[in-house]
Write an enzyme that holds these catalytic residues in place. Structure first.
Site, PDB file in Angstrom:
ATOM      1  N   LYS A 192       0.876  -1.172   0.000  1.00  0.00           N
ATOM      2  CA  LYS A 192       0.000   0.000   0.000  1.00  0.00           C
ATOM      3  C   LYS A 192       0.916   1.227   0.000  1.00  0.00           C
ATOM      4  CE  LYS A 192      -1.739   2.993   2.035  1.00  0.00           C
ATOM      5  NZ  LYS A 192      -1.438   4.359   1.601  1.00  0.00           N
ATOM      6  N   GLU A 268       9.827   1.452  10.663  1.00  0.00           N
ATOM      7  CA  GLU A 268      10.878   2.473  10.495  1.00  0.00           C
ATOM      8  C   GLU A 268      10.178   3.812  10.567  1.00  0.00           C
ATOM      9  OE1 GLU A 268      13.901   1.586  10.383  1.00  0.00           O
ATOM     10  OE2 GLU A 268      13.622  -0.538   9.962  1.00  0.00           O
ATOM     11  N   CYS A 303      13.806  10.931   6.948  1.00  0.00           N
ATOM     12  CA  CYS A 303      13.642  10.478   8.327  1.00  0.00           C
ATOM     13  C   CYS A 303      14.908  10.697   9.141  1.00  0.00           C
ATOM     14  CB  CYS A 303      13.288   8.996   8.317  1.00  0.00           C
ATOM     15  SG  CYS A 303      14.451   8.020   7.360  1.00  0.00           S
ATOM     16  N   GLU A 403       9.448  16.432  14.776  1.00  0.00           N
ATOM     17  CA  GLU A 403       9.955  16.212  13.417  1.00  0.00           C
ATOM     18  C   GLU A 403       9.220  17.170  12.467  1.00  0.00           C
ATOM     19  OE1 GLU A 403       8.825  12.565  11.345  1.00  0.00           O
ATOM     20  OE2 GLU A 403      10.899  12.351  10.654  1.00  0.00           O
TER      21      GLU A 403
HETATM   22  P1  NAD Z   1       2.609   8.597   7.290  1.00  0.00           P
HETATM   23  O1  NAD Z   1       2.811   7.902   8.585  1.00  0.00           O
HETATM   24  O2  NAD Z   1       1.610   9.671   7.226  1.00  0.00           O
HETATM   25  O3  NAD Z   1       2.192   7.541   6.159  1.00  0.00           O
HETATM   26  C1  NAD Z   1       2.977   6.401   5.893  1.00  0.00           C
HETATM   27  C2  NAD Z   1       2.087   5.363   5.237  1.00  0.00           C
HETATM   28  O4  NAD Z   1       1.102   4.958   6.172  1.00  0.00           O
HETATM   29  C3  NAD Z   1       1.329   5.867   4.004  1.00  0.00           C
HETATM   30  O5  NAD Z   1       1.253   4.846   3.035  1.00  0.00           O
HETATM   31  C4  NAD Z   1      -0.036   6.166   4.570  1.00  0.00           C
HETATM   32  O6  NAD Z   1      -1.060   6.119   3.593  1.00  0.00           O
HETATM   33  C5  NAD Z   1      -0.180   5.060   5.585  1.00  0.00           C
HETATM   34  N1  NAD Z   1      -1.151   5.326   6.653  1.00  0.00           N
HETATM   35  C6  NAD Z   1      -1.620   6.520   7.090  1.00  0.00           C
HETATM   36  N2  NAD Z   1      -2.528   6.331   8.079  1.00  0.00           N
HETATM   37  C7  NAD Z   1      -2.617   4.993   8.272  1.00  0.00           C
HETATM   38  C8  NAD Z   1      -3.357   4.172   9.161  1.00  0.00           C
HETATM   39  N3  NAD Z   1      -4.211   4.684  10.054  1.00  0.00           N
HETATM   40  N4  NAD Z   1      -3.198   2.837   9.098  1.00  0.00           N
HETATM   41  C9  NAD Z   1      -2.323   2.290   8.220  1.00  0.00           C
HETATM   42  N5  NAD Z   1      -1.604   3.009   7.337  1.00  0.00           N
HETATM   43  C10 NAD Z   1      -1.738   4.352   7.376  1.00  0.00           C
HETATM   44  O7  NAD Z   1       4.053   9.065   6.833  1.00  0.00           O
HETATM   45  P2  NAD Z   1       4.443   9.903   5.531  1.00  0.00           P
HETATM   46  O8  NAD Z   1       3.969  11.300   5.778  1.00  0.00           O
HETATM   47  O9  NAD Z   1       4.029   9.195   4.302  1.00  0.00           O
HETATM   48  O10 NAD Z   1       6.049   9.815   5.572  1.00  0.00           O
HETATM   49  C11 NAD Z   1       6.807  10.609   6.383  1.00  0.00           C
HETATM   50  C12 NAD Z   1       7.213   9.893   7.658  1.00  0.00           C
HETATM   51  O11 NAD Z   1       7.919   8.698   7.329  1.00  0.00           O
HETATM   52  C13 NAD Z   1       8.162  10.710   8.495  1.00  0.00           C
HETATM   53  O12 NAD Z   1       7.805  10.636   9.850  1.00  0.00           O
HETATM   54  C14 NAD Z   1       9.510  10.032   8.255  1.00  0.00           C
HETATM   55  O13 NAD Z   1      10.449  10.229   9.275  1.00  0.00           O
HETATM   56  C15 NAD Z   1       9.104   8.617   8.108  1.00  0.00           C
HETATM   57  N6  NAD Z   1      10.137   7.831   7.406  1.00  0.00           N
HETATM   58  C16 NAD Z   1      10.936   6.985   8.145  1.00  0.00           C
HETATM   59  C17 NAD Z   1      11.968   6.269   7.516  1.00  0.00           C
HETATM   60  C18 NAD Z   1      12.885   5.364   8.309  1.00  0.00           C
HETATM   61  O14 NAD Z   1      13.628   4.598   7.705  1.00  0.00           O
HETATM   62  N7  NAD Z   1      12.873   5.410   9.638  1.00  0.00           N
HETATM   63  C19 NAD Z   1      12.158   6.407   6.138  1.00  0.00           C
HETATM   64  C20 NAD Z   1      11.324   7.261   5.421  1.00  0.00           C
HETATM   65  C21 NAD Z   1      10.312   7.967   6.079  1.00  0.00           C
END
Ligand code: NAD
Length: 500
Positions: A192, A268, A303, A403
């Site tokens: 997804k 992550e 991240c 963040e």
């Molecule tokens: P997000 O948490 O908003 O979304 C991530 C994914 O989760 C998306 O596909 C989203 O559609 C899905 N999602 C949203 N709500 C959900 C729910 N209730 N249940 C299940 N899935 C759901 O994050 P984002 O805005 O897409 O990405 C940015 C974040 O990702 C930042 O916090 C960043 O630090 C983190 N990130 C971490 C790493 C790492 O390796 N630690 C790498 C890249 C990004």
């Protein structure tokens, strides 16, 4: 400020692109059963690029069902390792043949400079895919030294259906970090992708089929996180969720897992990583340069970005001055399809507004806005924010604790080594950290004391596929990359054989 002139090689290539926009389920590219679509928007102009089929709960259920069925049939899970390897190598080759297309897709949808796509994301994806493929026939079990007339074997087997949920900041690369080790270990996958950025994931799914991957083994269902992501993470037919995203949603994933079948979760999550510069740094110019790149590359939507820069009081003013000069000369917002652009727009209007909100909070809290802080002139049609630095920041401020996920750095002053360690660890996050020093004792002591999954000394964000990627504390659990990522998609079984 650069103006958005749409005349370069990649602008022309982008105009010639055609898009795969369907759901990939059971080996076919299909429409959503509701017929609903998601608009894919270019954040550098806010123009609509195309529309993607928006999956619904019934589509997600269908994808999970077929993934489970294929797993049980063994079309992939029982395939001889070498045959699985051949398909995955071919898949990597097909992605490589389309490297320019993949670079264009992510740049168009999330605003990342095309140069970063071509030098970081696409090569990173290919290395990851090929590395995990090499691991396939290196997975081993063991026998233990136990009693007579007994053979005790510990074997590793795939989990079943792995649900992968990915963010928008590295759409292709994060999909490969999650999907490829799960497939390598013999699992079926349902991916997804983030709603802003589905195009590269759909194309990845299509190429897996072209490489000979059996239908239904790797399915892609774009759509809403709170609907489809929740459905996937709550399904008792899913054995593991491999999640990359925010800490907030990560906590929900653990809850869904607990409320359903206690599935494995690899998460992550976010970060607020300290990047520490001691006064005995050997090469201050180099430290300044790397500190700047590690917060402004990918617009700060990283991240592991070194977003909290901790600088020794003796060099604090000099560092900030040099940092401003280097950043203003290097990170000039512009058209992300121009190969000379080093910083593009944020992913969407909502993200731009969120980052601008943090900048206002920083001013209200008493941080000194040292440079940036505005929407760049001439680029108002896109989702841009200038590279920004706050100095004189106290680590307890909101801009130092949360963040921001945008091109905003904070510079915090420290005086002793212990002071630096305490400030660095004063955060709920623990993803990454960096430090610059010429003192061996400082290097070892601080690296050991930092509460962080990854620490770089006299560098930042270096590494290769042997380096496990992941965090401590609220930055998550589990590791991407490395052999560990493949092993984490298996489960062990002890087989105790009695004989006479
Ligand atoms: P997000 O948490 O908003 O979304 C991530 C994914 O989760 C998306 O596909 C989203 O559609 C899905 N999602 C949203 N709500 C959900 C729910 N209730 N249940 C299940 N899935 C759901 O994050 P984002 O805005 O897409 O990405 C940015 C974040 O990702 C930042 O916090 C960043 O630090 C983190 N990130 C971490 C790493 C790492 O390796 N630690 C790498 C890249 C990004």
């Amino acid at each position: 400020m650069k103006s958005i002139e749409k005349t370069n090689y990649y602008d022309n290539k982008a105009r010639e692109l055609s898009f795969e926009t369907g759901l990939v389920i059971d080996g076919k590219i299909i429409k959503s059963s509701t017929g609903e679509m998601i608009e894919s928007v270019n954040p550098s102009t806010n123009d609509v690029i195309t529309s993607v089929q928006k999956g619904c709960v019934a589509d997600m259920q269908q994808a999970i069902d077929i993934a489970k069925k294929r797993f049980q049939q063994g079309v992939w899970s029982r395939l001889e390792p070498r045959k699985r390897m051949n398909i995955m190598y071919k898949w990597a080759d097909l992605i490589e043949q389309k490297k320019e297309t993949f670079a264009l897709l992510d740049t168009l949808e999330m605003g990342k400079p095309i140069d970063e796509m071509l030098t970081i994301d696409v090569p990173g994806t290919l290395i990851n895919l090929r590395y995990v493929t090499e691991c396939i026939d290196k997975l081993e079990g063991k026998t233990t030294n136990t009693r007579d007339n007994t053979l005790h074997c510990i074997i590793s087997q795939p989990l079943g259906v792995v649900g992968c949920i990915t963010p928008w900041n590295y759409p292709l690369m994060m999909a490969s970090w999650k999907v490829a080790p799960a497939l390598a270990a013999g699992n079926s996958v349902v991916l997804k992708p983030a709603a802003y950025t589905s195009l590269s994931s759909i194309l990845m799914g299509k190429l897996f089929l072209e490489a000979g991957g059996p239908g239904g083994v790797f399915n892609v269902v774009p759509g809403s996180g709170s609907v489809l992501g929740k459905e996937l993470a709550s399904s008792s037919d899913v054995a593991k969720i491999a999640f990359t995203g925010s800490t907030e949603v990560g906590k929900l994933i653990f809850r869904y897992a607990g409320e359903s079948n206690l599935k494995k979760v690899n998460a992550e999550l976010g970060g607020k990583s300290p990047h520490i510069v001691f006064d005995d740094v050997e090469d201050l110019e180099k430290a300044v340069k790397i500190c700047s790149h590690m917060i402004y590359e990918n617009q700060g939507e990283v991240c592991s970005a070194g977003s909290r820069i901790l600088v020794h009081e003796k060099i604090y003013d000099e560092f900030n001055e040099k940092f401003k000069k280097y950043t203003e000369e290097t990170f000039i917002p512009g058209n992300p399809l121009d190969p000379s652009t080093k910083i593009g727009p944020l992913v969407a209007k909502e993200q731009q507004q969120s980052v601008l909100g943090y900048i206002e909070a920083g001013k209200e809290e008493g941080g000194r806005l040292y440079f940036g802080g505005n929407i760049p002139k001439g680029l108002e049609q896109g989702c841009y924010v200038e590279p920004t630095l706050f100095t004189d920041v106290d680590n307890s401020m909101k801009i130092a604790q949360e963040e921001i996920f945008g091109p905003v750095a904070v510079s915090v002053k420290f005086n002793t080594r212990d002071d630096a360690i305490n400030i660095a660890n004063d955060t709920p996050f623990g993803l990454a950290a960096g430090l610059w020093t010429s003192n061996l004792n400082t290097a070892h002591k601080v690296a050991k004391e930092l509460e962080s999954g990854m620490v770089w000394v006299n560098g930042y964000m270096n590494g290769d596929m042997t380096m496990p990627w992941g965090g401590w504390k609220e930055s998550g659990q589990g590791r991407d990359k490395s052999f560990e990522a493949v092993v984490s998609n298996t489960q062990t079984k002890s087989v105790w054989i009695n004989y006479k």
